[in-house]
Motif scaffolding. Structure first.
Motif, PDB file in Angstrom:
ATOM      1  N   THR A 237       0.824  -1.211   0.000  1.00  0.00           N
ATOM      2  CA  THR A 237       0.000   0.000   0.000  1.00  0.00           C
ATOM      3  C   THR A 237       0.860   1.263   0.000  1.00  0.00           C
ATOM      4  O   THR A 237       0.766   2.105   0.904  1.00  0.00           O
ATOM      5  CB  THR A 237      -0.947  -0.008   1.209  1.00  0.00           C
ATOM      6  N   ILE A 238       1.685   1.387  -1.033  1.00  0.00           N
ATOM      7  CA  ILE A 238       2.503   2.580  -1.233  1.00  0.00           C
ATOM      8  C   ILE A 238       2.341   3.010  -2.687  1.00  0.00           C
ATOM      9  O   ILE A 238       2.520   2.206  -3.595  1.00  0.00           O
ATOM     10  CB  ILE A 238       3.989   2.318  -0.931  1.00  0.00           C
ATOM     11  N   GLU A 239       2.004   4.256  -2.902  1.00  0.00           N
ATOM     12  CA  GLU A 239       1.868   4.799  -4.245  1.00  0.00           C
ATOM     13  C   GLU A 239       3.214   5.353  -4.706  1.00  0.00           C
ATOM     14  O   GLU A 239       3.724   6.322  -4.141  1.00  0.00           O
ATOM     15  CB  GLU A 239       0.813   5.905  -4.273  1.00  0.00           C
ATOM     16  N   PRO A 240       3.843   4.743  -5.736  1.00  0.00           N
ATOM     17  CA  PRO A 240       5.167   5.207  -6.161  1.00  0.00           C
ATOM     18  C   PRO A 240       5.158   6.526  -6.928  1.00  0.00           C
ATOM     19  O   PRO A 240       6.212   7.136  -7.091  1.00  0.00           O
ATOM     20  CB  PRO A 240       5.668   4.062  -7.056  1.00  0.00           C
ATOM     21  N   ALA A 241       3.997   6.991  -7.401  1.00  0.00           N
ATOM     22  CA  ALA A 241       3.964   8.188  -8.239  1.00  0.00           C
ATOM     23  C   ALA A 241       4.424   9.438  -7.512  1.00  0.00           C
ATOM     24  O   ALA A 241       4.937  10.370  -8.138  1.00  0.00           O
ATOM     25  CB  ALA A 241       2.556   8.402  -8.800  1.00  0.00           C
ATOM     26  N   THR A 242       4.268   9.495  -6.185  1.00  0.00           N
ATOM     27  CA  THR A 242       4.678  10.679  -5.440  1.00  0.00           C
ATOM     28  C   THR A 242       5.944  10.441  -4.616  1.00  0.00           C
ATOM     29  O   THR A 242       6.304  11.286  -3.789  1.00  0.00           O
ATOM     30  CB  THR A 242       3.543  11.137  -4.505  1.00  0.00           C
ATOM     31  N   ALA A 243       6.615   9.318  -4.830  1.00  0.00           N
ATOM     32  CA  ALA A 243       7.873   9.052  -4.122  1.00  0.00           C
ATOM     33  C   ALA A 243       8.986   9.925  -4.696  1.00  0.00           C
ATOM     34  O   ALA A 243       8.999  10.260  -5.882  1.00  0.00           O
ATOM     35  CB  ALA A 243       8.244   7.581  -4.242  1.00  0.00           C
ATOM     36  N   ARG A 244       9.937  10.278  -3.849  1.00  0.00           N
ATOM     37  CA  ARG A 244      11.103  11.034  -4.309  1.00  0.00           C
ATOM     38  C   ARG A 244      12.156  10.091  -4.891  1.00  0.00           C
ATOM     39  O   ARG A 244      12.816  10.424  -5.864  1.00  0.00           O
ATOM     40  CB  ARG A 244      11.698  11.844  -3.157  1.00  0.00           C
ATOM     41  N   ARG A 245      12.325   8.938  -4.291  1.00  0.00           N
ATOM     42  CA  ARG A 245      13.206   7.903  -4.820  1.00  0.00           C
ATOM     43  C   ARG A 245      12.918   6.606  -4.067  1.00  0.00           C
ATOM     44  O   ARG A 245      12.236   6.615  -3.038  1.00  0.00           O
ATOM     45  CB  ARG A 245      14.683   8.285  -4.659  1.00  0.00           C
ATOM     46  N   ILE A 246      13.426   5.499  -4.584  1.00  0.00           N
ATOM     47  CA  ILE A 246      13.271   4.200  -3.928  1.00  0.00           C
ATOM     48  C   ILE A 246      14.651   3.583  -3.782  1.00  0.00           C
ATOM     49  O   ILE A 246      15.384   3.445  -4.759  1.00  0.00           O
ATOM     50  CB  ILE A 246      12.349   3.266  -4.727  1.00  0.00           C
ATOM     51  N   GLU A 247      15.014   3.230  -2.554  1.00  0.00           N
ATOM     52  CA  GLU A 247      16.318   2.633  -2.265  1.00  0.00           C
ATOM     53  C   GLU A 247      16.162   1.126  -2.106  1.00  0.00           C
ATOM     54  O   GLU A 247      15.234   0.662  -1.447  1.00  0.00           O
ATOM     55  CB  GLU A 247      16.902   3.239  -0.990  1.00  0.00           C
ATOM     56  N   VAL A 248      17.083   0.382  -2.714  1.00  0.00           N
ATOM     57  CA  VAL A 248      17.048  -1.072  -2.647  1.00  0.00           C
ATOM     58  C   VAL A 248      18.391  -1.567  -2.115  1.00  0.00           C
ATOM     59  O   VAL A 248      19.437  -1.257  -2.685  1.00  0.00           O
ATOM     60  CB  VAL A 248      16.776  -1.701  -4.028  1.00  0.00           C
ATOM     61  N   ILE A 249      18.365  -2.310  -1.012  1.00  0.00           N
ATOM     62  CA  ILE A 249      19.562  -2.935  -0.446  1.00  0.00           C
ATOM     63  C   ILE A 249      19.375  -4.441  -0.559  1.00  0.00           C
ATOM     64  O   ILE A 249      18.400  -4.991  -0.040  1.00  0.00           O
ATOM     65  CB  ILE A 249      19.778  -2.536   1.025  1.00  0.00           C
ATOM     66  N   ARG A 250      20.294  -5.097  -1.242  1.00  0.00           N
ATOM     67  CA  ARG A 250      20.164  -6.531  -1.483  1.00  0.00           C
ATOM     68  C   ARG A 250      21.036  -7.301  -0.491  1.00  0.00           C
ATOM     69  O   ARG A 250      22.231  -7.057  -0.388  1.00  0.00           O
ATOM     70  CB  ARG A 250      20.573  -6.863  -2.917  1.00  0.00           C
ATOM     71  N   GLY A 251      20.434  -8.239   0.231  1.00  0.00           N
ATOM     72  CA  GLY A 251      21.196  -9.058   1.156  1.00  0.00           C
ATOM     73  C   GLY A 251      20.701  -8.963   2.581  1.00  0.00           C
ATOM     74  O   GLY A 251      19.833  -8.147   2.911  1.00  0.00           O
ATOM     75  N   PRO A 252      21.251  -9.792   3.489  1.00  0.00           N
ATOM     76  CA  PRO A 252      20.658  -9.998   4.806  1.00  0.00           C
ATOM     77  C   PRO A 252      21.236  -9.181   5.955  1.00  0.00           C
ATOM     78  O   PRO A 252      21.127  -9.607   7.093  1.00  0.00           O
ATOM     79  CB  PRO A 252      20.945 -11.486   5.038  1.00  0.00           C
ATOM     80  N   ALA A 253      21.862  -8.025   5.708  1.00  0.00           N
ATOM     81  CA  ALA A 253      22.544  -7.342   6.805  1.00  0.00           C
ATOM     82  C   ALA A 253      21.931  -5.994   7.170  1.00  0.00           C
ATOM     83  O   ALA A 253      22.615  -5.112   7.644  1.00  0.00           O
ATOM     84  CB  ALA A 253      24.025  -7.152   6.453  1.00  0.00           C
TER      85      ALA A 253
END
Length: 810
Positions: A237-253
């Motif tokens: 339930t997040i609308e991406p159209a008004t996001a400033r950016r999206i951060e993705v961190i891959r991995g378990p730490a």
């Protein structure tokens, strides 16, 4: 001659733009020549000093641009700060008066012009003149084909640049191109990331083959408070159209965010509580449409300040019809209507901020139940519509010191009210969910000498209720508390990272009624200590490398413990196991990065061992060898959690290069693999992928072609051998009869797309900055299947889609 040779060398290395910045030796001589008369030097007045102020923003999004290098002919360089502001001064000897008149004498007060050049990686260079009389000039830089500059992921422990693991940022420019209905579809093109689709809205991110609550989806660093991770038909339930950016961190730490980050973290940055005071009112408006579902949408955001009080508001709306497939047939029950709005206010000073924000999200979407007149296996005959509402109250504060051991103290908390109703044929509510949730953390950032780190506490509370006809989800209350500490030690070329976290979780069922398939219902409590050790080193010539070992822990979810009934929107009859143990994983990540003037590279390899890995798998009848059916109707396949030790490993790569001026090539590859320790493949694993994005930029225009190769997935569990079902679809009484999707391979596919970005000149009508982006997905209308969808054998994924987006900023 030496100056001339040096200037020629820089011209060869950086091209004509740098030469224009640097000037020529002749120009330098002319600027310093002193007039003489009859061999006697004339007395000169001191040259006038003129001051200029620039505010620099992204031409497409209106966001302030920090780190822009500003160079005058013989002055600077200067760099813009976090608000995009630059203040500089030059002498009258290097400027010309406004209108081309001779330079004004000192003290004359006449307006003068200074010639400037602006540069920032990922943006087209700007060269021009501004009036240097102390007034503020507002400039905008146009994004080019790909952002070469590495955008740091921010963490609450280290601020910016403290991430050792593989990471990426979906920038405002990329958000404008994708404009997807869900967060998962928006980040699907990032290395290591895929999406599990159950319709356009019911999509969830999968990182390195792990989904559900093994991937934390956050909004401004806090839990969303929805139930997206509980089933494939539930939307994020997040609308991406008004996001400033999206951060993705891959991995378990991701110790700061949670111990169950086996897959990674997705953080949608909105800055609902403002953290920076803008110099003037900032706003942005956008509208978009797409052809595959006749979708339309609009979004707007505004930020303004009254003294130290900063106000922010945003809103968006979207609507779409049923999705068209490559066969030219629409997929019923895939229409969407939604609204999202939020507002925040904060008291912002140089040493910190404090504020509150509210947000209300509402969406009404369908879950596919049939295709071309055939009911999907396990689906409801008349389809399902899902009505969702999420309301959030959030508080956020940070205090920054001017020295000493404590660098900053940050506190964030939210309270969430979530409601979801699933309407079946006839308009009655088949299942209804309600959840009250709250989460928060307090972090103290510390710094002394070579050490930089943080200590903090985290708490979360969930009260989940469920009602309706034959609902499979049981109500329960879940409480989690945690404490953590991290420390980063900088030895120059080598940096060490150590982290420790202690979690305690308790899940209490509110309904202890036993059924034929669900027994021994009881409260469960779990406690674990997790941690991470890492090292990062600078190798020289733009290269760096890091290795990190992390221990993760995930308690079973409420659904895995206590489910007991049909969940038709996810095509299953789900039964929990109240005696499940917690998952405990050990992961190793290695990352090599290079950043240079001609591009950047990120290569990552990983391996994970997860003990007691939980899989919601179809059950097989031990007597017949056929999939086990529900006890009431004998129609729906029974899915139940199964625990076995598992191993996951893989490789990810992203290479962005500039082969020549104006050209950018972005190549990303992903190869995930998952198996049980005894060797059998894990079910529902994404396939390998290879994506190439070639773009050409000329004068602010950008055109590109995208080739997305998704390889076949043939590593699937061995199918049951009852002889009645296979992976080939058979239609019986209008309903598809087929083996569960987990046992069936998925063919590969090559999808071709294109993008065109065009800046509209300011001079047109309003004078506002306007950017038009045209994107085409699946240009050749190729039929393709999602290996993670339980209905993949019957229904394909969307066909050709042409998307247009228009963004306007002042």
């Amino acid at each position: 001659m030496r100056l001339r040779a040096l200037g020629h060398s820089w011209c060869i290395l950086f091209g004509a733009v740098w030469c224009a910045l640097a000037g020529t030796p002749a120009a330098l001589e002319a600027s310093t020549r002193v007039p003489k008369s009859h061999g006697t030097q004339l007395r000169q007045d001191p040259p006038p000093v003129q001051r200029f102020v620039l505010v620099i923003r992204d031409a497409r999004t209106g966001e302030p641009l920090p780190g822009v290098e500003v160079q005058a002919t013989s002055g600077g360089p200067w760099r813009s700060d976090s608000t995009g502001t630059v203040t500089g001064s030059v002498t009258g000897a290097v400027i010309g008066a406004a209108g081309g008149a001779p330079p004004s004498p000192a003290g004359a007060g006449a307006a003068a012009r200074v010639t400037l050049s602006l540069r920032r990686l990922g943006y087209a260079p700007w060269r021009g003149s501004v009036i240097a009389d102390g007034r503020t000039e507002r400039l905008a830089l146009i994004p080019v084909a790909a952002t070469l500059a590495k955008v740091d992921v921010r963490s609450r422990a280290f601020g910016s640049g403290g991430i050792m693991q593989a990471s990426s940022v979906v920038t405002a420019q990329q958000l404008a191109e994708r404009m997807a209905a869900s967060v998962a579809a928006t980040i699907d093109a990032e290395p290591g990331v895929t999406s599990r689709s159950n319709g356009p809205m019911a999509t969830q991110p999968v990182i390195r083959g792990l989904g559900g609550d093994r991937v934390l989806v956050l909004e401004d660093g806090l839990r969303t408070g929805d139930i997206a991770t509980t089933a494939p038909d539930h939307a994020v339930t997040i609308e991406p159209a008004t996001a400033r950016r999206i951060e993705v961190i891959r991995g378990p730490a991701g110790l700061i965010y949670g111990s169950n980050t086996l897959g990674g973290v997705v953080n949608v940055v909105r800055d609902d509580v403002p953290r920076v005071r803008p110099e003037q009112t900032q706003w942005q408006a956008s509208t978009f449409g797409e052809s595959v579902n006749r979708g339309l949408g609009a979004a707007a955001r505004v930020t303004t300040a009254t003294g130290p009080v900063v106000w922010q508001a945003d809103g968006s709306t979207r609507t779409a019809g049923n999705t068209r497939t490559p066969r030219g047939i629409t997929l019923p029950f895939t229409d969407v209507d939604g609204f999202d709005g939020g507002a925040g206010v904060a008291f912002v000073k140089p040493r910190g901020h404090a504020g509150v924000a509210v947000r209300d999200y509402r969406t009404f979407y369908g879950v596919p139940s049939s295709f071309n007149g055939v009911t999907l296996p396990g689906a409801h005959d008349g389809g399902v519509y899902v009505d969702v509402r999420r309301s959030v109250l959030r508080g956020d504060a940070e205090w920054r010191s001017t020295g000493g051991l404590v660098e900053a103290i940050a506190v964030s908390a939210n309270a969430v009210r979530f409601e979801q109703a699933e309407f079946e044929q006839g308009g009655f509510v088949g299942t209804e969910f309600g959840q009250l949730a709250a989460s928060g953390d307090a972090v103290m950032r510390l710094q002394r000498g070579r050490h930089r780190g943080a200590v903090g506490v985290f708490s979360q509370w969930r009260d989940l209720r469920a009602a309706g006809s034959f609902t499979g989800t049981r109500p329960a209350v879940q409480r989690t508390v945690a404490a953590f500490a991290v420390d980063e030690v900088d030895f120059g070329r080598v940096t060490l990272l150590a982290g420790l976290r202690v979690d305690q979780s308790r899940t209490q069922p509110l309904d202890s009624t036993e059924t034929l398939l669900l027994r021994d219902i009881r409260t469960r409590a779990f406690r674990a200590t997790t941690g991470a050790l890492g090292v990062r080193t600078t190798l020289g010539a733009g290269w760096s490398a890091s290795v990190q070992v992390a221990r993760a822990f995930r308690p079973p979810s409420i659904e895995e413990l206590y489910s007991a009934g049909p969940h038709l929107a996810s095509y299953a009859y789900e039964v929990g196991v109240p005696t499940l143990d917690a998952e405990r994983g050990l992961g190793v990540d290695g990352t090599v990065r290079w950043q240079g003037a001609r591009g950047r590279v990120e290569l990552a390899a990983y391996a994970m061992r997860i003990d007691d890995f939980i899989t919601f798998a179809p059950q097989i009848d031990s007597l017949t060898g056929a999939p086990l059916r529900d006890p009431r109707l004998r129609r729906y396949v029974v899915y139940r959690p199964v625990q076995q030790d598992a191993e996951l490993h893989g490789f990810e790569a992203q290479v962005v290069i500039v082969p020549r001026a104006g050209w950018t090539l972005d190549v990303a590859a992903d190869l995930p693999r998952g198996s049980q320790v005894r060797g059998a493949p894990l079910p529902a694993m994404p396939a390998a992928s290879l994506r190439a994005d070639l773009r050409r930029s000329i004068g602010g225009w950008t055109a590109g072609v995208i080739v997305d190769t998704r390889f076949s997935q043939t590593r699937v569990p061995i199918a049951p051998s009852d002889g009645q079902l296979s992976c080939s679809v058979q239609v019986r009484d209008g309903e598809a009869s087929v083996l569960p999707a987990e046992f069936c391979p998925t063919p590969g596919v090559v999808l071709v797309g294109a993008v065109l970005s065009v800046p509209v000149p300011r001079a047109w009508r309003t004078g506002w900055q306007t950017a038009l982006t045209l994107t085409a997905d699946n240009l050749f209308d190729t039929a393709w299947r999602d290996p993670l969808w339980r209905a993949k054998q019957v229904a394909p994924q969307p066909g050709r889609n042409v998307r247009i987006a228009i963004q306007v900023t002042p």
